[in-house]
Structures are given as C-alpha cells and as structure tokens.
Motif scaffolding. Structure first.
Motif, PDB file in Angstrom:
ATOM      1  N   TRP A   1      26.206  14.796  73.869  1.00 10.72           N
ATOM      2  CA  TRP A   1      26.871  16.101  73.887  1.00 10.72           C
ATOM      3  C   TRP A   1      28.085  16.092  74.805  1.00 10.72           C
ATOM      4  O   TRP A   1      29.072  16.807  74.553  1.00 10.72           O
ATOM      5  CB  TRP A   1      25.907  17.219  74.269  1.00 10.72           C
TER       6      TRP A   1
ATOM      7  N   LEU B   1      30.643  14.715  72.643  1.00  9.94           N
ATOM      8  CA  LEU B   1      31.045  15.682  71.619  1.00  9.94           C
ATOM      9  C   LEU B   1      31.914  16.789  72.215  1.00  9.94           C
ATOM     10  O   LEU B   1      32.790  17.330  71.526  1.00  9.94           O
ATOM     11  CB  LEU B   1      29.822  16.273  70.920  1.00  9.94           C
ATOM     12  N   ALA B   2      31.719  17.121  73.510  1.00  5.48           N
ATOM     13  CA  ALA B   2      32.578  18.123  74.150  1.00  5.48           C
ATOM     14  C   ALA B   2      34.024  17.621  74.172  1.00  5.48           C
ATOM     15  O   ALA B   2      34.961  18.397  73.938  1.00  5.48           O
ATOM     16  CB  ALA B   2      32.095  18.420  75.569  1.00  5.48           C
TER      17      ALA B   2
ATOM     18  N   ILE C   1      35.338  18.122  70.706  1.00 10.35           N
ATOM     19  CA  ILE C   1      35.673  19.529  70.430  1.00 10.35           C
ATOM     20  C   ILE C   1      37.088  19.813  70.914  1.00 10.35           C
ATOM     21  O   ILE C   1      37.899  20.437  70.228  1.00 10.35           O
ATOM     22  CB  ILE C   1      34.653  20.474  71.113  1.00 10.35           C
TER      23      ILE C   1
ATOM     24  N   LEU D   1      27.918  19.149  53.427  1.00  6.13           N
ATOM     25  CA  LEU D   1      26.686  19.815  53.881  1.00  6.13           C
ATOM     26  C   LEU D   1      25.476  19.053  53.347  1.00  6.13           C
ATOM     27  O   LEU D   1      24.479  18.876  54.053  1.00  6.13           O
ATOM     28  CB  LEU D   1      26.662  21.272  53.409  1.00  6.13           C
TER      29      LEU D   1
ATOM     30  N   SER E   1      24.808  16.072  55.430  1.00 10.96           N
ATOM     31  CA  SER E   1      24.136  16.427  56.683  1.00 10.96           C
ATOM     32  C   SER E   1      22.637  16.578  56.454  1.00 10.96           C
ATOM     33  O   SER E   1      21.829  16.183  57.294  1.00 10.96           O
ATOM     34  CB  SER E   1      24.698  17.744  57.244  1.00 10.96           C
TER      35      SER E   1
ATOM     36  N   LEU F   1      23.839  13.132  65.341  1.00  9.47           N
ATOM     37  CA  LEU F   1      24.599  14.150  66.070  1.00  9.47           C
ATOM     38  C   LEU F   1      26.093  14.027  65.752  1.00  9.47           C
ATOM     39  O   LEU F   1      26.788  15.012  65.521  1.00  9.47           O
ATOM     40  CB  LEU F   1      24.382  14.012  67.585  1.00  9.47           C
TER      41      LEU F   1
ATOM     42  N   HIS G   1      26.766  15.183  62.060  1.00 13.57           N
ATOM     43  CA  HIS G   1      26.687  16.645  61.919  1.00 13.57           C
ATOM     44  C   HIS G   1      27.892  17.314  62.576  1.00 13.57           C
ATOM     45  O   HIS G   1      28.398  18.316  62.087  1.00 13.57           O
ATOM     46  CB  HIS G   1      25.408  17.186  62.556  1.00 13.57           C
ATOM     47  N   PHE G   2      28.349  16.740  63.690  1.00  8.11           N
ATOM     48  CA  PHE G   2      29.513  17.326  64.363  1.00  8.11           C
ATOM     49  C   PHE G   2      30.742  17.249  63.459  1.00  8.11           C
ATOM     50  O   PHE G   2      31.498  18.219  63.325  1.00  8.11           O
ATOM     51  CB  PHE G   2      29.795  16.622  65.699  1.00  8.11           C
TER      52      PHE G   2
ATOM     53  N   ASP H   1      30.789  17.166  60.325  1.00  6.81           N
ATOM     54  CA  ASP H   1      30.535  18.180  59.315  1.00  6.81           C
ATOM     55  C   ASP H   1      30.986  19.562  59.815  1.00  6.81           C
ATOM     56  O   ASP H   1      31.656  20.317  59.107  1.00  6.81           O
ATOM     57  CB  ASP H   1      29.030  18.173  58.990  1.00  6.81           C
ATOM     58  N   CYS H   2      30.640  19.889  61.049  1.00  7.94           N
ATOM     59  CA  CYS H   2      31.024  21.176  61.652  1.00  7.94           C
ATOM     60  C   CYS H   2      32.537  21.356  61.676  1.00  7.94           C
ATOM     61  O   CYS H   2      33.038  22.455  61.416  1.00  7.94           O
ATOM     62  CB  CYS H   2      30.523  21.262  63.095  1.00  7.94           C
TER      63      CYS H   2
ATOM     64  N   VAL I   1      33.657  22.424  58.356  1.00  6.55           N
ATOM     65  CA  VAL I   1      33.246  23.802  58.088  1.00  6.55           C
ATOM     66  C   VAL I   1      34.344  24.782  58.526  1.00  6.55           C
ATOM     67  O   VAL I   1      34.570  25.808  57.886  1.00  6.55           O
ATOM     68  CB  VAL I   1      31.895  24.089  58.779  1.00  6.55           C
TER      69      VAL I   1
ATOM     70  N   PHE J   1      19.628  23.921  54.787  1.00  9.16           N
ATOM     71  CA  PHE J   1      20.631  23.505  53.803  1.00  9.16           C
ATOM     72  C   PHE J   1      20.882  24.630  52.800  1.00  9.16           C
ATOM     73  O   PHE J   1      22.027  24.947  52.472  1.00  9.16           O
ATOM     74  CB  PHE J   1      20.171  22.230  53.089  1.00  9.16           C
TER      75      PHE J   1
ATOM     76  N   ILE K   1      24.000  24.442  62.009  1.00 11.83           N
ATOM     77  CA  ILE K   1      24.046  22.978  62.134  1.00 11.83           C
ATOM     78  C   ILE K   1      23.714  22.565  63.571  1.00 11.83           C
ATOM     79  O   ILE K   1      22.922  21.648  63.799  1.00 11.83           O
ATOM     80  CB  ILE K   1      25.436  22.440  61.707  1.00 11.83           C
TER      81      ILE K   1
ATOM     82  N   PHE L   1      20.074  21.132  62.608  1.00 13.92           N
ATOM     83  CA  PHE L   1      20.357  19.730  62.301  1.00 13.92           C
ATOM     84  C   PHE L   1      20.582  18.914  63.574  1.00 13.92           C
ATOM     85  O   PHE L   1      20.157  17.767  63.677  1.00 13.92           O
ATOM     86  CB  PHE L   1      21.587  19.601  61.388  1.00 13.92           C
ATOM     87  N   MET L   2      21.274  19.480  64.549  1.00 12.85           N
ATOM     88  CA  MET L   2      21.539  18.742  65.793  1.00 12.85           C
ATOM     89  C   MET L   2      20.451  19.027  66.826  1.00 12.85           C
ATOM     90  O   MET L   2      20.541  18.585  67.957  1.00 12.85           O
ATOM     91  CB  MET L   2      22.938  19.077  66.324  1.00 12.85           C
TER      92      MET L   2
ATOM     93  N   PHE M   1      25.546  21.787  78.026  1.00  6.05           N
ATOM     94  CA  PHE M   1      26.569  20.787  77.700  1.00  6.05           C
ATOM     95  C   PHE M   1      27.200  21.085  76.345  1.00  6.05           C
ATOM     96  O   PHE M   1      28.396  20.916  76.157  1.00  6.05           O
ATOM     97  CB  PHE M   1      25.950  19.378  77.690  1.00  6.05           C
TER      98      PHE M   1
ATOM     99  N   GLY N   1      31.714  22.639  75.944  1.00  9.53           N
ATOM    100  CA  GLY N   1      32.876  22.184  75.179  1.00  9.53           C
ATOM    101  C   GLY N   1      33.549  23.357  74.486  1.00  9.53           C
ATOM    102  O   GLY N   1      34.775  23.500  74.501  1.00  9.53           O
TER     103      GLY N   1
END
Lengths: 211, 95
Positions: free
Chosen positions: A27, A30-31, A34, A75, A78, A190, A193-194, A196-197, A200, B15, B52, B56-57, B69, B73
C-alpha cells in the motif's frame, strides 16, 4: 512435487504479522502510484476547465462502446484475479493456474482494443504533433495528448502486469505456491486491482464528457 | 467448506455490483446532460473503486494501520488537487 516451504523469516512473530507487513509495504507503493497518476488527473482537470468545448469534442472522437467494453473486460480480469487468490488460499493450484491464465487473456483483450483505438486515432490524424488535424479547435490537441499519456501510462502498467503474470504462471506450475505461502499472488493482485481502479476513473473522464 | 463458499459468493456479488454500476454510468451518459453529469459519473467511479479497495484488495480484513496507508495516498492527492484548484480558480479574477 512441491518445493519445500520457506520458513517464516525471523523478523516476524507469526504468519499473520508477515501478511500485514506485506500489505502495508504494497500500500505504501500504491500511494506513490496514486500520486503518479494523480499529477495527470490534475493536468486533465485544469485543461478541461480551460477548454471545456474542445474536451467535449475530443471525447466524441473516442468510441463509447470500445471504452465501455474495455471497462467490463478489466473488471472481469479483476474478478478472475481475486478468484485465483481465493483458490490458492485453499491450496488449490490448478484453479489458480486457470484464473491467472484467464486474467492474462482478459488483460490482453483490453490491450488489443486499446491498440485498435490508437490505430484509429492515427488514421484520423489525431496523433499530437506536426501532422495533427489542421484547423482543430484550440485545446483539442491537449485533450488528445492527455488521452495518449494517461491511457499510455495505464497500458504500460498493464504490460508490466502481464509480464509478471507470466512469471507467476511459471512459479505456480513449479508448485511454489501453497495455502500458507502465496504472497506473490496476493501482492500482484493488489497491483492488478489498483490498475483496474485507475481505469475506472479514466473511463468516464475520457469517454463520457457531456456535450 | 461453507466459509469458502461465502468468499466466492462475495467475489461474484462484488463483480455483479461493479457491472451494474458500469451499466448505470453508461446509460446515464445517454440521458440529456447537465452540470451533474460529470459529478455523477465520478461519484459512480468512486463507488466502484471503493468496492475494489474493500473487497478485491481486501482492505476490509486489514488492521487500521494498513487502511490508513491506503487512505493516505488519496489524502495527499486531495491536497494536491484542492490547493492547485484554489490557485487556478482565483488567480484570474478581474479587479
């Protein structure tokens, strides 16, 4: 024959603590992602508010169905990734292999649709640069530039993901993942999926600008 | 294993919800548009991302530290967007 399980590193009191540390580290990464994409979204919002008409016109040059289909495909990928993760938690390697392969196929379908869209933009003279559609409204080239940068960076993340997936498929084939040891699957999930986000948000901002 | 059956149901349910939200966004874009069009589509995108993130995560099963955390972000992103917008939307005022 499965590989011998690696013992728990000394730094951790138990497996749960190791799992939480894995998630925490992922994470933190991932921050940064972002904020990496965030800079592009910021540029998008500033230029869209400066050239609203050109951005609406630019959005209309994109095919609505391509964008919508690609969102559904991503989607779906995912879902298959999350299912694979659930299977390996039960120690089931064959269903995991199937799920990873399905995720890779769906990711490739997404990229193929994207490539056909790039090809169409090229044919319509909508590639930013010298040969850009003459007489286009000011700001249209900015929209297209942002379109290529944002979707390009996103597609690059997917290519990296597909490369990692090949590695995961091979590792799984060699029996490296078990119900107790499958951190690479979980962490890769993770990441996937990120990505994917991100799409979105790209979908409504690029394809669905109202006229 | 009833617990794992519940896990799979949850993933498929998520989903389904994501696809339903996609259909709503796509359908809403065909309606006559207004000032609310983009905020609505962004709101739906946020709902999708929240699903998600939590399912999912698997943020829902994580301790508070991991969840912080994940949110941090987004918080930094919000600072960047807000301060830049505050500049751009006030700098060119006449008078």
């Amino acid at each position: 024959m499965s590989a011998p399980a690696t013992p728990l590193p000394e730094a951790y009191a138990d497996a749960r603590q190791r799992d939480v540390a894995n998630h925490l580290g992922m994470w933190a990464f991932l921050a940064t992602e972002i904020l990496f994409f965030g800079g592009l979204f910021l540029a998008y919002f500033i230029y869209r508010s400066t050239y609203p008409a050109a951005f609406a016109a630019g959005s209309r040059t994109l095919n609505f169905w391509r964008g919508t289909l690609n969102t559904a495909v991503l989607l779906g990928s995912s879902l298959t990734m999350a299912l694979g993760d659930a299977y390996i938690k039960q120690g089931r390697r064959r269903p995991l292999q199937f799920c990873l392969a399905a995720t890779a196929v769906l990711g490739s379908v997404f990229l193929a649709v994207k490539a056909s869209e790039y090809q169409e933009m090229y044919a319509k003279h909508l590639l930013p640069g010298r040969g850009f559609e003459p007489g286009a409204a000011p700001g249209l080239q900015l929209f297209v530039l942002l379109y290529f940068t944002m979707t390009g960076l996103h597609a690059f993340h997917m290519l990296v993901g597909l490369g990692l997936m090949v590695w995961l498929l091979r590792q799984n084939q060699r029996g490296r993942f078990t119900a107790a040891q499958h951190a690479p699957i979980e962490m890769f999930g993770l990441y996937w999926h990120f990505v994917d986000c991100v799409w979105v948000f790209l979908y409504p901002l690029l394809y669905l600008i109202p006229r | 294993m009833p617990e794992s059956a519940a896990t799979f149901r949850r993933l498929f349910g998520t989903f389904g919800a994501l696809i339903a939200l996609l259909v709503i966004t796509a359908a809403a874009s065909a309606l006559p548009s207004g000032w609310w069009s983009t905020p609505l589509s962004l709101l739906i995108a946020t709902a999708k991302a929240a699903l998600i993130f939590t399912i999912f995560m698997r943020l829902s099963g994580q301790p508070a530290l991991v969840r912080i955390f994940a949110v941090v972000g987004l918080f930094w992103l919000a600072i960047m967007l807000t301060l830049t917008a505050a500049d751009y939307f006030t700098r060119f005022w006449p008078g």
